[in-house]
Design a protein around this motif. Structure first.
Motif, PDB file in Angstrom:
ATOM      1  N   UNK A  37     -10.060   4.835  -5.068  1.00  0.00           N
ATOM      2  CA  UNK A  37      -9.870   5.621  -4.557  1.00  0.00           C
ATOM      3  C   UNK A  37      -8.657   6.403  -5.040  1.00  0.00           C
ATOM      4  N   UNK A  38      -7.503   5.020  -4.757  1.00  0.00           N
ATOM      5  CA  UNK A  38      -5.621   6.087  -4.467  1.00  0.00           C
ATOM      6  C   UNK A  38      -6.126   6.280  -6.695  1.00  0.00           C
ATOM      7  N   UNK A  39      -6.413   6.282  -7.344  1.00  0.00           N
ATOM      8  CA  UNK A  39      -6.579   6.696  -9.051  1.00  0.00           C
ATOM      9  C   UNK A  39      -7.586   8.114  -8.513  1.00  0.00           C
TER      10      UNK A  39
ATOM     11  N   UNK B 159      -4.455   8.469 -14.162  1.00  0.00           N
ATOM     12  CA  UNK B 159      -5.224   7.096 -15.411  1.00  0.00           C
ATOM     13  C   UNK B 159      -4.833   6.082 -14.916  1.00  0.00           C
ATOM     14  N   UNK B 160      -5.454   5.672 -14.985  1.00  0.00           N
ATOM     15  CA  UNK B 160      -5.401   3.583 -14.496  1.00  0.00           C
ATOM     16  C   UNK B 160      -4.153   2.920 -15.022  1.00  0.00           C
TER      17      UNK B 160
ATOM     18  N   UNK C   5       3.198   9.783 -10.367  1.00  0.00           N
ATOM     19  CA  UNK C   5       2.848  10.063 -11.449  1.00  0.00           C
ATOM     20  C   UNK C   5       2.175  11.304 -11.381  1.00  0.00           C
ATOM     21  N   UNK C   6       1.284  11.410 -10.358  1.00  0.00           N
ATOM     22  CA  UNK C   6       0.333  13.031 -10.321  1.00  0.00           C
ATOM     23  C   UNK C   6       1.533  14.118 -10.209  1.00  0.00           C
ATOM     24  N   UNK C   7       2.183  13.777  -9.612  1.00  0.00           N
ATOM     25  CA  UNK C   7       3.877  15.073  -9.972  1.00  0.00           C
ATOM     26  C   UNK C   7       4.440  15.134 -11.644  1.00  0.00           C
TER      27      UNK C   7
ATOM     28  N   UNK D 250       1.043  -1.105   0.009  1.00  0.00           N
ATOM     29  CA  UNK D 250      -0.296   0.119  -0.057  1.00  0.00           C
ATOM     30  C   UNK D 250       1.214   0.578   0.438  1.00  0.00           C
ATOM     31  N   UNK D 251       2.250   1.639   1.001  1.00  0.00           N
ATOM     32  CA  UNK D 251       2.801   2.063   1.141  1.00  0.00           C
ATOM     33  C   UNK D 251       3.083   1.936  -0.544  1.00  0.00           C
ATOM     34  N   UNK D 252       4.034   1.553  -1.208  1.00  0.00           N
ATOM     35  CA  UNK D 252       5.275   1.130  -2.590  1.00  0.00           C
ATOM     36  C   UNK D 252       3.764   1.754  -2.905  1.00  0.00           C
TER      37      UNK D 252
END
Length: 552
Positions: free
Chosen positions: A410-412, A418-419, A377-379, A367-369
């Motif tokens: 929830x993460x995406x 984009x998944x 990816x957002x950055x 989960x941490x990774x």
């Protein structure tokens, strides 16, 4: 307010019932039946509440003796004490009542003080006995409790100093998953069945206990244990299971060489050795030795600090580039985790990853990774970098987490990515156990837009048929598999067949562990799509990867 104990009066004479009720009602709650048959009906619903039964012998419909015989057919009902009410002091009546299972008797006419005293004494004796049984026997399985097992083992060893004994520990692999999936009642039924199998296999001379949850301990003489171990191993070879599918039994063995060692320590060693094979595919039996002891002590050191290490940021995400064999350009990356401990330094993933897989910490680390990669990816997206996909590991333990799809959704949403840029890697060996669960879960994730990769293909566990069952995007060839194939003449290698087969299934192929130009060139000639390995680039911190990628 203290709950009043219930007494069942079974008497066909209404006046006698009224007299008894008057005597007892100040201290007890009263239930009444006019014959044995009515009494049995009351017991069906009140058996757990009734503390004692007062029983007349001569009754219509069903007499007292027949009632007692029926009660003796039910193990739970036999625990309820029964006082038979006899007419006068006939020795024959008293003997008959005791023969049929009565606890005591009182003569008619009733003497209030005598009745009250006997009832109080018998109820107290029953409760004391119940407490003793609770100390001695596990309520679910009927085996000894841990504490009483220790006592019985010590008595056995002290009484037989010249005999050789072994402590066995059985543990159910995936029991928590089974309990969570099918419910506690199903889990309890599994434990009861397991206890019955254990008692049947070890024989009447063994001493057995339920140590905790799904762990059982047993003391056997050495010769009996060796025979049982051989039977157990033969059963595993033929894939026979007397429990249920996907719940394997692991066996830890401690051979007692010194009788004076505390029993608790002997049992701890049996428990430790069974833990040493937890989560290891196709390994079902382990015998305690000093090498295992040292290994387990080291594992305990790691386990004791793993949670605090995660909180303190000791785990670092590295990225290993994936290169296109067509043009040698970076086309993606694989996220790998590294542990840099303040005292132990750089920890080998080969040391802590298998341990985390065994002790269920791997989902926390995964989960941490996932969070770290999604944030990165957002950055990259905000900085306007050309986006490339990053692969993250999804372990067997993750597959059985509740609502795994919700976690990734929830993460995406949280990181607005984009998944398609988050590839999910499942190792080939994961498909061996619970294939349907894995296929269903990964299919749903793929439908959500996440590309799915099969990692370590060729490591020797799965069948090629699994490729047809799974909805995959990428096949990753295992490093050792590639190295072995590279040592064969071209005409004897199956690399070309594997790559061609993958392409026919519309799968891209990634080769792992490429270390030489010769390997890269041969894979290129065979039409392999991508490669990663030290020949191209080692795993590196995220910042270093960004610099490398930007220069690409």
């Amino acid at each position: 307010m203290k709950t009043r104990k219930k007494i069942l009066i079974v008497e066909d004479n209404g006046l006698n019932r009224a007299i008894l009720s008057e005597i007892l009602s100040e201290e007890y709650s009263i239930l009444e039946a006019g014959n044995g048959l009515d009494a049995l009906k009351i017991l069906e619903s009140e058996r757990d509440e009734i503390a004692l039964i007062l029983l007349d012998v001569m009754m219509p419909v069903m007499d007292g003796y027949t009632f007692l015989d029926r009660v003796r057919e039910d193990e739970e009902l036999t625990l309820i004490p029964v006082i038979v009410m006899t007419q006068g002091d006939s020795e024959e009546d008293e003997v008959a009542a005791l023969t049929h299972g009565a606890t005591d008797f009182v003569p008619k006419p009733y003497r209030p003080r005598i009745i009250l005293h006997r009832i109080a004494s018998i109820i107290n004796l029953r409760e004391t006995a119940a407490m003793v049984n609770q100390f001695r026997y596990d309520r679910l399985t009927g085996l000894y409790t841990k504490e009483f097992f220790y006592q019985k083992v010590r008595e056995c060893l002290d009484a037989n100093p010249d005999r050789e004994y072994t402590i066995l520990c059985t543990n159910y692999e995936n029991f928590k998953w089974y309990n969570d999936t099918f419910g506690r009642n199903a889990g309890d039924s599994l434990l009861v069945k397991g206890a019955e199998i254990l008692k049947r296999r070890v024989g009447k001379n063994a001493i057995c206990c339920r140590y905790s949850a799904d762990r059982f301990l047993c003391l056997q003489e050495r010769g009996d244990e060796l025979i049982g171990r051989d039977c157990f191993l033969r059963g595993r070879v033929h894939n026979r299971s007397e429990l249920v599918e996907n719940v394997a039994v692991k066996l830890g063995i401690y051979e007692i060489t010194v009788h004076s060692i505390p029993v608790e320590q002997m049992c701890d060693r049996a428990l430790l050795v069974v833990d040493s094979i937890k989560g290891i595919y196709n390994r079902y039996v382990a015998v305690y030795d000093e090498t295992i002891r040292e290994k387990l002590l080291r594992e305990k050191e790691i386990t004791d600090v793993m949670s605090s290490a995660l909180e303190e940021g000791q785990f670092i995400v590295y990225l290993q580039p994936k290169f296109s064999l067509k043009d040698n350009l970076i086309t993606g990356a694989e996220a790998l985790v590294r542990w840099i401990h303040p005292e132990w330094g750089f920890m080998s993933p080969g040391e802590f990853i298998p341990l985390f897989e065994k002790n269920d910490f791997i989902p926390c680390l995964d989960q941490y990774v996932w969070e770290t990669v999604c944030a990165k990816l957002r950055e990259w997206k905000k900085k306007g970098y050309t986006m490339i996909p990053v692969s993250v590991n999804v372990s067997r333990a993750d597959i059985f987490r509740s609502h795994l799809e919700d976690i990734f959704q929830t993460l995406i949403e949280k990181y607005e990515i984009d998944p398609g840029y988050l590839h999910l890697e499942i190792t080939e060996s994961a498909y061996t156990n619970h294939p349907n669960q894995i296929i269903n879960t990964m299919t749903r994730l793929k439908e959500m837009g996440f590309p799915v990769e099969m990692d370590d293909f060729g490591s020797g566990y799965s069948s090629l048929n699994m490729l047809n069952q799974m909805s995959l995007d990428i096949l990753k060839l295992d490093m050792k598999f590639i190295q072995n194939e590279m040592m064969k003449p071209v005409e004897q290698s199956i690399l070309n067949d594997i790559i061609s087969m993958a392409h026919r299934l519309n799968l891209k192929v990634v080769a792992e562990g490429i270390e030489t130009e010769e390997q890269a060139e041969r894979l290129r000639e065979l039409g392999c799509d991508y490669a990663q390995g030290y020949y191209f680039a080692k795993p590196m911190p995220v910042e270093e990867f960004e610099n490398t990628y930007q220069k690409n």
